[in-house]
Design an enzyme around this catalytic site. Structure first.
Site, PDB file in Angstrom:
ATOM      1  N   HIS A 268       0.654  -1.145  -0.167  1.00  0.00           N
ATOM      2  CA  HIS A 268      -0.187   0.175  -0.158  1.00  0.00           C
ATOM      3  C   HIS A 268       0.893   1.239   0.101  1.00  0.00           C
ATOM      4  O   HIS A 268       1.243   2.043  -1.081  1.00  0.00           O
ATOM      5  CB  HIS A 268      -0.962  -0.120   1.159  1.00  0.00           C
ATOM      6  CG  HIS A 268      -2.063   1.027   1.078  1.00  0.00           C
ATOM      7  ND1 HIS A 268      -2.356   1.618   0.305  1.00  0.00           N
ATOM      8  CD2 HIS A 268      -2.777   1.165   2.255  1.00  0.00           C
ATOM      9  CE1 HIS A 268      -3.306   2.549   0.575  1.00  0.00           C
ATOM     10  NE2 HIS A 268      -3.975   2.192   1.946  1.00  0.00           N
ATOM     11  N   HIS A 307      -2.010  -0.922 -11.708  1.00  0.00           N
ATOM     12  CA  HIS A 307      -2.752  -0.398 -10.659  1.00  0.00           C
ATOM     13  C   HIS A 307      -3.964  -1.219 -10.782  1.00  0.00           C
ATOM     14  O   HIS A 307      -4.481  -1.497 -11.739  1.00  0.00           O
ATOM     15  CB  HIS A 307      -3.070   1.043 -10.886  1.00  0.00           C
ATOM     16  CG  HIS A 307      -3.782   1.677  -9.483  1.00  0.00           C
ATOM     17  ND1 HIS A 307      -4.782   1.576  -9.028  1.00  0.00           N
ATOM     18  CD2 HIS A 307      -3.070   2.489  -8.583  1.00  0.00           C
ATOM     19  CE1 HIS A 307      -5.280   2.221  -8.218  1.00  0.00           C
ATOM     20  NE2 HIS A 307      -4.212   2.533  -7.642  1.00  0.00           N
ATOM     21  N   ASP A 363       3.018   6.266  -7.490  1.00  0.00           N
ATOM     22  CA  ASP A 363       4.522   5.888  -6.987  1.00  0.00           C
ATOM     23  C   ASP A 363       5.612   5.947  -7.786  1.00  0.00           C
ATOM     24  O   ASP A 363       6.838   5.985  -7.094  1.00  0.00           O
ATOM     25  CB  ASP A 363       4.270   4.685  -5.979  1.00  0.00           C
ATOM     26  CG  ASP A 363       3.395   4.417  -5.252  1.00  0.00           C
ATOM     27  OD1 ASP A 363       3.306   5.412  -4.220  1.00  0.00           O
ATOM     28  OD2 ASP A 363       2.600   3.708  -5.164  1.00  0.00           O
TER      29      ASP A 363
HETATM   30  C1  LIG Z   1      -0.575  -2.607  -8.358  1.00  0.00           C
HETATM   31  C2  LIG Z   1      -0.829  -4.033  -8.745  1.00  0.00           C
HETATM   32  C3  LIG Z   1      -0.580  -4.810  -7.408  1.00  0.00           C
HETATM   33  C4  LIG Z   1      -2.324  -4.250  -9.260  1.00  0.00           C
HETATM   34  O1  LIG Z   1      -2.047  -5.633  -9.460  1.00  0.00           O
HETATM   35  P1  LIG Z   1      -3.739  -6.338  -9.951  1.00  0.00           P
HETATM   36  O2  LIG Z   1      -4.578  -5.499 -10.631  1.00  0.00           O
HETATM   37  O3  LIG Z   1      -3.933  -7.360  -8.945  1.00  0.00           O
HETATM   38  O4  LIG Z   1      -2.972  -7.002 -11.589  1.00  0.00           O
HETATM   39  P2  LIG Z   1      -2.497  -8.378 -11.982  1.00  0.00           P
HETATM   40  O5  LIG Z   1      -1.321  -8.678 -10.513  1.00  0.00           O
HETATM   41  O6  LIG Z   1      -3.559  -9.344 -11.965  1.00  0.00           O
HETATM   42  O7  LIG Z   1      -1.577  -8.150 -13.048  1.00  0.00           O
HETATM   43  C5  LIG Z   1      -2.220  -8.429 -14.344  1.00  0.00           C
HETATM   44  C6  LIG Z   1      -1.131  -8.722 -15.264  1.00  0.00           C
HETATM   45  O8  LIG Z   1      -0.222  -7.664 -15.462  1.00  0.00           O
HETATM   46  C7  LIG Z   1       1.292  -7.986 -15.057  1.00  0.00           C
HETATM   47  N1  LIG Z   1       1.445  -6.900 -13.992  1.00  0.00           N
HETATM   48  C8  LIG Z   1       0.971  -6.457 -13.069  1.00  0.00           C
HETATM   49  N2  LIG Z   1       1.617  -5.336 -12.863  1.00  0.00           N
HETATM   50  C9  LIG Z   1       2.861  -5.473 -13.169  1.00  0.00           C
HETATM   51  C10 LIG Z   1       3.998  -4.695 -13.122  1.00  0.00           C
HETATM   52  N3  LIG Z   1       4.295  -3.867 -12.398  1.00  0.00           N
HETATM   53  N4  LIG Z   1       5.160  -5.305 -13.644  1.00  0.00           N
HETATM   54  C11 LIG Z   1       4.956  -6.284 -14.737  1.00  0.00           C
HETATM   55  N5  LIG Z   1       3.831  -6.812 -14.837  1.00  0.00           N
HETATM   56  C12 LIG Z   1       2.920  -6.600 -14.140  1.00  0.00           C
HETATM   57  C13 LIG Z   1       0.954  -9.276 -14.210  1.00  0.00           C
HETATM   58  O9  LIG Z   1       1.982 -10.006 -14.149  1.00  0.00           O
HETATM   59  C14 LIG Z   1      -0.399  -9.848 -15.040  1.00  0.00           C
HETATM   60  O10 LIG Z   1       0.226 -10.597 -16.082  1.00  0.00           O
HETATM   61  P3  LIG Z   1      -0.440 -11.928 -16.641  1.00  0.00           P
HETATM   62  O11 LIG Z   1      -1.818 -11.495 -17.078  1.00  0.00           O
HETATM   63  O12 LIG Z   1       0.318 -12.323 -17.685  1.00  0.00           O
HETATM   64  O13 LIG Z   1      -0.345 -12.772 -15.693  1.00  0.00           O
HETATM   65  C15 LIG Z   1       0.402  -4.351  -9.536  1.00  0.00           C
HETATM   66  O14 LIG Z   1      -0.022  -3.850 -10.890  1.00  0.00           O
HETATM   67  C16 LIG Z   1       1.714  -4.382  -9.117  1.00  0.00           C
HETATM   68  O15 LIG Z   1       2.222  -5.165  -8.399  1.00  0.00           O
HETATM   69  N6  LIG Z   1       2.529  -3.137  -9.634  1.00  0.00           N
HETATM   70  C17 LIG Z   1       3.720  -3.022  -8.875  1.00  0.00           C
HETATM   71  C18 LIG Z   1       3.775  -2.515  -7.609  1.00  0.00           C
HETATM   72  C19 LIG Z   1       3.310  -0.915  -7.409  1.00  0.00           C
HETATM   73  O16 LIG Z   1       3.446  -0.335  -8.066  1.00  0.00           O
HETATM   74  N7  LIG Z   1       2.260  -0.801  -6.431  1.00  0.00           N
HETATM   75  C20 LIG Z   1       1.818   0.512  -6.233  1.00  0.00           C
HETATM   76  C21 LIG Z   1       0.267   0.523  -6.421  1.00  0.00           C
HETATM   77  S1  LIG Z   1      -0.332   2.370  -6.360  1.00  0.00           S
END
Ligand SMILES: CC(C)(COP(=O)(O)OP(=O)(O)OC[C@H]1O[C@@H](n2cnc3c(N)ncnc32)[C@H](O)[C@@H]1OP(=O)(O)O)[C@@H](O)C(=O)NCCC(=O)NCCS
Length: 436
Positions: A268, A307, A363
């Site tokens: 978060h 996101h 971020d």
């Molecule tokens: C923010 C986050 C947790 C959202 O996750 P989510 O909505 O659950 O999305 P998912 O994890 O289902 O990802 C969907 C797809 O995109 C990919 N993906 C998502 N974020 C990614 C990233 N930052 N880098 C690379 N691949 C990513 C996943 O591997 C998945 O691929 P697939 O369909 O081939 O398996 C995720 O994008 C992430 O971990 N980002 C990096 C951390 C971050 O910046 N967090 C701050 C948020 S404000």
């Protein structure tokens, strides 16, 4: 048959039900009438991370993740970042409308005159270990404030609620700055009532021996913008915690400590720290393509990208990128910026990221600004908590007066053992404590 309804056929029984649809949602409790046997509990909806569950009606923040829209009380975030101040935005979140000149003056005056901490709070803070994490200190001290203001437990009284709201918005920056000074072994700097919200915070953080600390106006404005952008984000993890704890009708200090604890988690409030660590690890722009390839092969993520809600450029990321330029004009460019820009350039053209709708989030650049302001990574979640205090409180107030609010108490799908008889100690095997 009303058109705003859903017809559900239960194939277990062949029975059909009519469930009203209101505001694009069905009421989950309407599913309870769907039973196989008369004494069944009724059908539940299973949604462990609230992926598709609206937990409240709210008039505070609007997000359209597909179109990259964020509005507080209807006002676009871009306009607030350009034309508003943090305290004015906080007023908007709390009261629902922009203040008149007189209203803003009164509000500013109230906040300014609640910034001081009781001397006992200071002593409490001095009791933390010399290297205590500032976020751990913030959470604990906010919780401790409830013991200083026991009347805060009377959450049914609007005047009393407003007093606690003003105290919290005013005192959280002071606690934050004291926590930072504590971690450096520096004496705490008292608030300066002549300064604005961001300037006063910077003074409490960085003042050394000068009689008056004057922050560079461009840096103070950049901080103000970051505060505006982080002030609320509808029902995220920490806000959900604030509302859930508040639904027990505990005092707002205890609820806000719980919300801040949720924000402390790396998923978060900790992502901007992860971005900086990633940029440091990459080290130079020529290593960016190689790094992108490792991400595409599933070896780690591109931090600061993607996101849960935004499937477009996070509108806050655009504003922060611009604010970063203004900060770097004063502080000199952070060498990690070039790596960030190159990462963004390549990722936005790459099929992997494009097809998954992965764009920079809030971020991606905020950590670079915090670092340029001289803040250590441990302070990043604290910097998030300061403005989010206004959002948490707006959401808490909305919940408290919501006639639909009841104590938050989800159901579960029990998957444990069936009833069984107690086994006497001498008949039980094993002995290791196996971690679960
Ligand atoms: C923010 C986050 C947790 C959202 O996750 P989510 O909505 O659950 O999305 P998912 O994890 O289902 O990802 C969907 C797809 O995109 C990919 N993906 C998502 N974020 C990614 C990233 N930052 N880098 C690379 N691949 C990513 C996943 O591997 C998945 O691929 P697939 O369909 O081939 O398996 C995720 O994008 C992430 O971990 N980002 C990096 C951390 C971050 O910046 N967090 C701050 C948020 S404000």
């Amino acid at each position: 048959m009303p058109s705003d309804s859903l017809t559900i056929t239960d194939n277990r029984t062949g029975q059909t039900y009519e469930v009203p649809v209101q505001d694009g949602a069905i009421h989950a409790t309407d599913l309870r009438q769907i039973k196989v046997e008369e004494d069944d509990f009724g059908l539940l909806s299973y949604d462990p991370a609230f992926l598709n569950t609206a937990s409240t009606r709210s008039a505070i923040t609007y997000i359209d993740g597909d179109r990259g829209i964020l509005r507080y009380r209807g006002y676009p975030i871009e306009q607030l970042a350009e034309q508003s101040t943090f305290l004015e935005t906080a007023y908007l979140l709390i009261f629902g409308e922009l203040p008149s000149r007189e209203g803003l003056d009164k509000w500013t005056d109230e906040i300014t005159h609640h910034t001081f901490l009781h001397e006992n709070v200071k002593q409490l803070m001095e009791g933390f270990r010399y290297d205590a994490h500032p976020m751990g200190m913030l959470i604990s001290v906010v919780a401790a404030l409830s013991t200083f203001y026991p009347e805060a437990g009377n959450v049914s009284d609007p005047e009393n609620r407003l007093l606690q709201v003003q105290r919290l918005i005013a005192k959280v920056p002071t606690i934050a700055a004291f926590s930072y000074r504590h971690s450096l072994g520096l004496p705490y700097v008292q608030p300066d009532n002549e300064l604005g919200f961001a300037e006063n915070f910077l003074s409490m953080m960085f003042k050394i021996a000068e009689p008056k600390y004057e922050a560079h106006p461009a840096l103070a404005r950049a901080l103000e913008i970051l505060f505006i952008l982080h002030a609320d984000h509808e029902q995220n993890c920490s806000t959900n915690a604030m509302r859930a704890i508040g639904s027990s009708r505990v005092d707002p200090y205890s609820a806000l400590a719980g919300a801040a604890a949720a924000l402390y988690g790396p998923l978060h409030g900790g992502a901007n720290e992860a971005v900086l660590r990633m940029l440091e690890k990459i080290g130079s722009t020529d290593r960016v393509p190689e790094f992108i390839e490792t991400v595409k092969h599933g070896e780690g993520r591109l931090m600061g990208f993607g996101h849960r809600v935004y499937k477009n450029y996070d509108p806050r990321a655009k504003i922060i990128k611009q604010a970063a330029d203004e900060v770097f004009e004063v502080t000199g460019k952070n060498p990690l910026l070039d790596i960030a820009l190159e990462l963004e350039r390549i990722a936005l053209e790459d099929e992997y990221f494009v097809s998954r709708k992965l764009y920079p989030n809030v971020d991606f650049y905020s950590g670079l600004i915090y670092e340029a302001l001289g803040l250590p990574m441990a302070m990043f979640p604290v910097m998030f908590a300061i403005p989010r205090t206004a959002g948490w409180l707006a959401q808490w107030l909305e919940g408290i007066v919501d006639p639909e609010q009841k104590i938050a108490r989800p159901r579960q799908l029990y998957v444990g053992a069936e009833e069984r008889d107690f086994v006497p100690l001498e008949h039980r095997a094993g002995g290791e404590l196996v971690a679960v």
